[in-house]
Design an enzyme around this catalytic site. Structure first.
Site, mmCIF file in Angstrom:
data_model
loop_
_atom_site.group_PDB
_atom_site.id
_atom_site.type_symbol
_atom_site.label_atom_id
_atom_site.label_comp_id
_atom_site.label_asym_id
_atom_site.label_seq_id
_atom_site.Cartn_x
_atom_site.Cartn_y
_atom_site.Cartn_z
ATOM 1 N N LYS A 98 0.943 -1.064 -0.055
ATOM 2 C CA LYS A 98 0.099 -0.126 0.036
ATOM 3 C C LYS A 98 0.975 1.203 -0.015
ATOM 4 O O LYS A 98 0.483 2.164 -0.698
ATOM 5 C CB LYS A 98 -1.065 0.132 1.007
ATOM 6 C CG LYS A 98 -0.251 -0.077 2.370
ATOM 7 C CD LYS A 98 -1.049 -0.895 3.575
ATOM 8 C CE LYS A 98 -0.164 -1.741 4.142
ATOM 9 N NZ LYS A 98 -0.832 -2.286 5.239
ATOM 10 N N GLU A 122 -4.522 -5.926 -5.873
ATOM 11 C CA GLU A 122 -5.712 -5.756 -4.893
ATOM 12 C C GLU A 122 -5.585 -6.064 -3.346
ATOM 13 O O GLU A 122 -6.255 -5.594 -2.729
ATOM 14 C CB GLU A 122 -6.670 -7.259 -5.479
ATOM 15 C CG GLU A 122 -7.832 -7.579 -4.653
ATOM 16 C CD GLU A 122 -8.885 -6.424 -4.857
ATOM 17 O OE1 GLU A 122 -9.419 -6.258 -5.897
ATOM 18 O OE2 GLU A 122 -9.417 -5.758 -3.759
ATOM 19 N N VAL A 125 -5.281 -2.930 -0.212
ATOM 20 C CA VAL A 125 -6.399 -2.288 0.657
ATOM 21 C C VAL A 125 -7.369 -3.641 0.929
ATOM 22 O O VAL A 125 -7.773 -4.302 -0.066
ATOM 23 C CB VAL A 125 -7.139 -1.188 -0.264
ATOM 24 C CG1 VAL A 125 -8.206 -0.689 0.472
ATOM 25 C CG2 VAL A 125 -6.267 -0.403 -1.151
ATOM 26 N N GLY A 127 -6.851 -6.248 2.458
ATOM 27 C CA GLY A 127 -6.627 -7.647 2.461
ATOM 28 C C GLY A 127 -7.554 -8.763 1.559
ATOM 29 O O GLY A 127 -7.555 -8.637 0.333
ATOM 30 N N GLY A 180 -1.255 -10.508 18.772
ATOM 31 C CA GLY A 180 -0.724 -10.517 17.243
ATOM 32 C C GLY A 180 -1.407 -9.643 16.286
ATOM 33 O O GLY A 180 -0.879 -9.463 15.058
ATOM 34 N N GLU A 183 1.207 -4.418 15.714
ATOM 35 C CA GLU A 183 2.736 -4.687 15.797
ATOM 36 C C GLU A 183 3.183 -4.257 17.066
ATOM 37 O O GLU A 183 2.697 -3.290 17.668
ATOM 38 C CB GLU A 183 3.465 -3.892 14.652
ATOM 39 C CG GLU A 183 2.896 -3.881 13.211
ATOM 40 C CD GLU A 183 3.394 -5.036 12.414
ATOM 41 O OE1 GLU A 183 4.627 -5.290 12.580
ATOM 42 O OE2 GLU A 183 2.721 -5.657 11.400
ATOM 43 N N LYS A 198 -4.100 3.575 2.085
ATOM 44 C CA LYS A 198 -5.267 2.608 1.500
ATOM 45 C C LYS A 198 -6.273 3.631 1.035
ATOM 46 O O LYS A 198 -6.671 3.498 -0.033
ATOM 47 C CB LYS A 198 -5.828 1.748 2.468
ATOM 48 C CG LYS A 198 -4.983 0.632 3.019
ATOM 49 C CD LYS A 198 -5.493 -0.259 4.289
ATOM 50 C CE LYS A 198 -4.557 -1.292 4.860
ATOM 51 N NZ LYS A 198 -4.908 -1.707 6.134
#
Ligand code: NAP
Ligand code: HSE
Length: 422
Positions: A98, A122, A125, A127, A180, A183, A198
């Protein structure tokens, strides 16, 4: 494939598990020929032949038996240079990046056009939720009026829990990191930078002119407190990190910030790590895309779909049509020009004349109050908490009013200002 972390491992797994189905759909086999990583000895969550790993990008570039380069390493550099070099050498590119697409889409499209190859993105943005392709293909007959989206799963998870459990930001962030979702350095997510990348991509496709990440006004979620969620709830609103862009009199306004959104709106009901993008156009009206915005396998769905699309072109030797034609430029409005309703939370002395002074600061800046609530009294400070909702006002006058209010002796603190999504 460049990179084999969270996303790359999912792509390798999907290519391996679905090889027969892919061969059927494409009319040719898809073979993973080489994988660029930094550390060839590292254990991966999906195992492939050790001989496929390289730490030298030029090896991939020089190979004539590689048709498609899949970039899933992330970051601006050297990913940008690798993408451009791959296109320059006549290879098609699929990317999930992105940051690179938000900053350099026109250069990348131009390089692809020069060499008559394709670049698809694709996964950059939302996922696993399709929105880039629909904007480029299925909605191409439309003029996009506005895009309103929840496109960062980490922050949506944090806000959902702050809202449902009335707990503070720092506590939920720690949980999100342990699970998780966030980050160890959460800056890009919590400061709205990831959502701004995005939104820049969606706006570029929607308005068919480059909207860069630096064109997007960006404010994160770190100033939100449990109190804001309580008061918003009492007033009939949810709080979401919204990415909004709209076309106003031929100009674009693009912004990412926390927003109060009426509880009965569809986006207000998007909870947890999920993403949703509402696109309003001239022909279809409103269309909503809703689904997983991240994760190894959902993101691999978007990447493998791009590989199939390009694979069909390669196998069928079909000419490819330029997917996006961008116009030269579009003027981007400053956030100061925004007109919307606002929520303020203030701490002020609980004594005669306080409301009059605050009301007068708002009136002098031409801001009209739509509702006002006095919340708890703090006996130690001698202050009460005031929650004010305004009618529509411009951001310019709101910023000026907040400065004036902050300077009042009777005001101890401005707790928060949140824009309302109309
Ligand atoms: P990641 O887990 O950190 O993996 C990055 C991979 O790239 C690693 O295998 C790393 O190699 C390799 N790499 C990084 N820099 C490199 C360099 N200079 N030279 C060679 N190899 C390098 O990242 P990710 O989560 O898979 O994300 C990849 C991309 O997908 C990013 O653009 C991200 O924004 C995008 N994306 C991610 C998600 C998601 O759910 N994670 C969803 C949508 C889009 P080593 O393993 O050897 O260190
Ligand atoms: N960090 C992103 C999110 C996922 O939380 O939505 C990758 O785009």
């Amino acid at each position: 494939m460049l990179g084999m972390g969270v996303v790359g491992s999912g792509v390798a797994r999907a290519l391996s598990q679905k090889s027969d189905s892919l061969a059927n759909q494409i009319g040719a086999n898809v073979c993973l020929k080489s994988v660029l990583v930094r550390d060839k000895t590292k254990q991966r969550s999906f195992e492939i032949g050790q001989n496929l790993f390289t730490d030298n990008f030029d090896e991939i570039l020089e190979r004539t038996d590689i048709d498609i380069v899949v970039e899933v390493m992330g970051g601006e550099h050297p990913a940008l240079e690798f993408i451009l070099a791959a296109l320059e050498s006549g290879k098609h590119v699929v990317t999930a990046n992105k940051e690179v697409m938000a900053k350099h889409a026109p250069d990348i499209f131009a390089a692809a056009r020069r060499k008559d190859v394709r670049v698809l993105f694709e996964a950059s943005v939302a996922g696993g939720t399709p929105v880039v392709s629909p904007l480029m293909r299925d909605l191409v007959a439309n003029e996009v009026v506005s895009i309103k989206a929840i496109i960062n799963g980490t922050t949506n998870y944090i806000l959902t829990r702050m809202s449902s459990e009335q707990i503070d930001y720092k506590t939920v962030l720690k949980d999100a990191q342990n699970l998780g979702y966030a980050e160890p350095d959460p800056t890009n997510d919590v400061e709205g930078i990831d959502a701004a990348y995005k939104l820049a991509i969606l706006s570029t496709l929607g308005f068919r002119a480059q909207v860069k990440d630096s064109d997007v006004f960006c404010e994160g979620i770190t100033s939100l407190s449990a109190k804001d969620f309580q008061y918003a709830d009492e007033l009939g609103y949810a709080i979401k990190l919204l990415a909004i862009s709209s076309r106003i009199n031929g100009e674009v306004q693009a912004r990412v910030h926390p927003a109060l959104i009426e509880k009965d709106q569809m986006l207000a009901k998007v909870d947890g790590v999920l993403n949703a993008i509402e696109i309003e156009t001239d022909l279809t009206g409103r269309v909503l895309f809703h689904g997983p915005g991240a994760g190894s396998m959902p993101t691999s769905s978007a990447i493998v779909a791009d590989i199939i699309n390009i694979g069909r072109n390669v196998a069928g030797n079909a000419a490819y049509l330029d997917p996006v034609r961008l116009s030269e430029s579009i003027k981007v409005q400053s956030i100061s020009d925004l007109q919307t309703k606002y929520y303020f939370r203030l701490e002020a002395k609980d004594e005669p004349g306080v409301l009059a002074q605050i009301g007068s600061a708002l009136a002098l800046n031409k801001i009209s109050i739509s509702s006002f609530i006095q919340k708890g009294f703090d006996p130690e400070q001698g202050t009460a908490e005031l929650v004010i909702m305004t009618h529509r006002a411009t951001e310019r006058s709101v910023q000026s009013a907040l400065k004036d209010i902050k300077d009042l002796d009777v005001v101890a603190r401005i707790g928060n200002m949140i824009r309302v999504s109309e």
